[in-house]
Design an enzyme around this catalytic site. Structure first.
Site, PDB file in Angstrom:
ATOM      1  NE  ARG A  82      36.454  32.750  34.428  1.00 49.69           N
ATOM      2  CZ  ARG A  82      37.441  33.001  33.668  1.00 49.69           C
ATOM      3  NH1 ARG A  82      38.298  34.597  33.439  1.00 49.69           N
ATOM      4  NH2 ARG A  82      38.165  32.118  32.850  1.00 49.69           N
TER       5      ARG A  82
ATOM      6  CB  THR B 214      44.953  39.332  33.570  1.00 53.40           C
ATOM      7  OG1 THR B 214      44.347  38.310  32.046  1.00 53.40           O
ATOM      8  CG2 THR B 214      43.751  39.254  34.504  1.00 53.40           C
TER       9      THR B 214
ATOM     10  CD  GLU C  63      38.110  34.867  30.421  1.00 53.76           C
ATOM     11  OE1 GLU C  63      39.168  34.408  31.171  1.00 53.76           O
ATOM     12  OE2 GLU C  63      38.288  36.210  30.332  1.00 53.76           O
TER      13      GLU C  63
ATOM     14  CG  ASP D 235      40.905  30.866  30.106  1.00 52.86           C
ATOM     15  OD1 ASP D 235      41.398  30.994  30.025  1.00 52.86           O
ATOM     16  OD2 ASP D 235      39.958  32.327  30.953  1.00 52.86           O
TER      17      ASP D 235
ATOM     18  CB  SER E 290      39.577  31.790  36.113  1.00 55.06           C
ATOM     19  OG  SER E 290      40.357  32.507  36.490  1.00 55.06           O
TER      20      SER E 290
ATOM     21  N   GLY F  35      48.696  37.213  34.469  1.00 50.68           N
ATOM     22  CA  GLY F  35      49.727  35.714  33.978  1.00 50.68           C
ATOM     23  C   GLY F  35      49.316  34.789  33.890  1.00 50.68           C
ATOM     24  N   GLY F  36      48.393  34.331  32.951  1.00 49.91           N
ATOM     25  CA  GLY F  36      47.060  33.057  32.350  1.00 49.91           C
ATOM     26  C   GLY F  36      47.273  32.450  34.228  1.00 49.91           C
TER      27      GLY F  36
END
Ligand code: GLY
Length: 602
Positions: free
Chosen positions: A136, A425, A462, A465, A489, A510-511
């Protein structure tokens, strides 16, 4: 092919819920549509081999691809082909993933690439051990918790935060690929980039999906010179089928291939990334060469729950994916979904409200557990889930859902988080000829990430998020920004084991809907007996926060029943990108018909 009369009859009953389904009707209709689909695809992939065309045909006909030795399912045929070559030549899944990701970063640059992050699950056939690696992105050291707030302390508008340097975290994908390949690869690193370099130099056909996303994002892509020059040559968006070259990306890959991944994290590439972030017009960020130099991949404990005699294993924090999928299945394991079936509104009441309960806990408790304790054990504890399951005992939608109180080892009283995640993604599933299984979900977050492009690849956004707020009503939010922290995430790369051996490799983009897509496909496969292609193609119903997101094409009678139960129902497109491999007497691969990928095997 294991497709008996009984299964054929069952598939008829699933027709209403299954798009591209294996129904008698669809099989008949396939004769009519296949030639057109095939000719379209031949234009798009002029040099496609017969096995790629066969995989595309199988997907169009709603059938899984079958193989004996190895299989890859991913979001673009050229990327799958690059990985397939490696597996065919004796490479492992950890070799193939490097080739697949390198090509995806070229042909599907809006979704993942060198400038992003990923989570990877590895089942090792020799040792029987499941390992999870966290690649990540991290928050730069110079950041403060109020990164995404105005001077008055109000959250920025989402795209004001996304586009530019502010949202860019230290990329983790290159280091993750190198770490997986170092641990489990068999082929020389230098040989894994050949297809990606060749395609970047010679050119590749722009896919319809890429072209439509470029057109939709025109104004944001136009903001930065290098990005605009690539995606909007002469000011016009790329067109589907046009041959696109990316010599800068070829050069970057050649450098990483020849010199190893260290060159990405120090020296010229790192310096260029930092400069691009720090000088982004209108929205500069703080990412510095030091952030790249200290980046580390982290091995985490897998998060597993038992479900229908299987162990469903996923990625722990900082992803909420494994925990939320685990909680949904843990809540549902006491319900007879198999008896109810996929057309029963009661199935969807149970699944929808189990998901809402999981999302309530996710919003309160889940963040990077290197920075704060996450009650992973408490959230998956059987007693806790049985207690929470009692909430599902009624007939109607739960009027309100609040987080529970899982056993916690400290006294902090968190507030609910408000991070927004948009679907982008990509997911890759691989089983190699040695019996190893790999599941990796990879992202640059929003489509085209921060829109900043360096040396032929896009940088992630990122950091959005993270929660934009740090506190609510005086209580801290677990997923607030902190230097060095990894944003929460929803990515849920998953491997399902039976008696310690993998039987299903799956994941999706897909979030935050990723969680629902993956949980539903697992239920479809394990409870409702769908094969992997049916399970990934099945129309989606996802409930995270109360509103039931229902994919276009779901029957009116089901949506009416949900409304009568008290749900707000929102119909629309739900763009998953599920890629799955079932491992049984043979391998069966499924590729999401909503995306451009395939499953390919031998
Ligand atoms: N940015 C997508 C995710 O990590 O869930």
């Amino acid at each position: 092919m294991r497709r008996g009369v009984e299964k054929g009859l069952r598939s008829l009953t699933l027709a209403a819920l299954t798009c591209w389904s294996v129904t008698a009707h669809a099989q008949q209709a396939a004769d009519a549509v296949a030639p057109e689909a095939e000719s379209d695809l031949s234009v798009l992939w002029p040099n496609a081999s017969e096995d790629i065309l066969a995989s595309l045909r199988a997907k169009a006909n709603g059938l899984p691809v079958e193989a004996q030795d190895w299989m890859i399912a991913a979001a673009n045929p050229l990327a799958v082909q690059a990985g397939a070559k490696i597996l065919q030549n004796g490479g492992t899944a950890a070799d193939a993933i490097v080739a697949v990701q390198a090509v995806l970063g070229l042909v599907e640059p809006q979704s993942s690439g060198l400038g992003g992050g990923a989570f990877l699950l590895w089942y090792d056939a020799k040792t029987g051990k499941l390992t999870t690696l966290d690649g990540r992105e991290t928050a730069p050291l110079a950041l403060t918790p109020r990164l995404f707030q105005t001077d008055a302390g109000e959250p920025l508008k989402f795209f004001d935060a996304v586009v530019g340097g502010l949202s860019v975290g230290t990329p983790g994908t290159p280091a993750l690929l190198a770490e997986a390949q170092r641990r489990w690869g068999k082929r020389p690193w230098v040989g894994l980039f050949g297809d990606a370099i060749r395609l970047a130099e010679d050119g590749f056909p722009v896919s319809p999906r890429l072209a439509s996303l470029v057109a939709r994002d025109h104004d944001r892509l136009a903001r930065f010179e290098e990005t605009a020059a690539y995606f909007l040559p002469a000011g016009a968006p790329l067109e589907a089928g046009q041959v696109l070259r990316n010599p800068a990306y070829a050069e970057t890959l050649r450098t990483i291939s020849d010199q190893g991944v260290g060159v990405f994290y120090s020296g010229d590439i790192a310096a260029d990334i930092a400069t691009s972030v720090q000088t982004a017009p209108g929205n500069p960020g703080k990412l510095a060469p030091l952030d790249l130099a200290i980046y580390r991949v982290v091995e985490r404990d897998p998060v597993c729950v038992s479900y229908r005699g299987h162990d469903v294993c996923g990625m722990g924090p900082p992803s909420s994916g494994g925990l939320a999928v685990g909680q949904i299945l843990g809540l549902l394991r006491h319900s007879d979904l198999s008896g109810l079936g996929p057309e029963s509104p009661e199935s969807w009441r149970l699944i929808g409200d189990a998901s809402r309960l999981a999302f309530a806990d996710r919003g309160r408790y889940v963040a990077d557990n290197d920075f704060l304790p996450v009650p992973v054990k408490g959230m998956l504890d059987d007693g806790y889930l049985i207690d929470r399951n009692k909430l599902l005992g009624g007939d109607d939608a739960l009027p309100e859902v609040a987080p529970g109180t899982p056993a916690f080892d400290h006294a902090l009283n968190w507030a609910d988080d408000d991070a927004i995640e948009f679907p982008s993604t990509s997911h890759i599933s691989i089983v190699d000829g040695y019996g190893n299984a790999l599941s990796m979900t990879t992202t640059i977050e929003n489509a085209f990430g921060s829109r900043l492009m360096v040396r032929g690849f896009l940088l992630n956004n990122e950091l959005t998020d993270f929660s934009f707020r740090t506190h609510r009503d005086g209580r801290p939010i677990a997923n607030a920004v902190a230097p060095g922290k990894r944003p929460r995430s929803s990515m849920a790369p998953t491997i399902v084991l039976k008696d310690g051996k993998p039987v299903l490799v799956i994941g999706s983009p897909g979030g935050s809907r990723i969680i629902g897509y993956v949980a539903q496909a697992i239920i479809a496969h394990l409870d409702w007996g769908m094969d992997v292609q049916q399970a990934v193609a099945m129309r989606h119903l996802v409930n995270r926060f109360g509103t039931y997101d229902v994919e276009d094409g779901i029957t009116a009678s089901l949506t009416t029943s949900l409304e009568q139960m008290g749900y707000d129902v929102k119909l629309g497109t739900l763009n998953s990108g599920l890629h799955a491999i079932a491992i049984g007497t043979n391998l069966q691969g499924g590729a999401d018909p909503r995306r451009e990928g395939i499953a390919l095997g031998r």
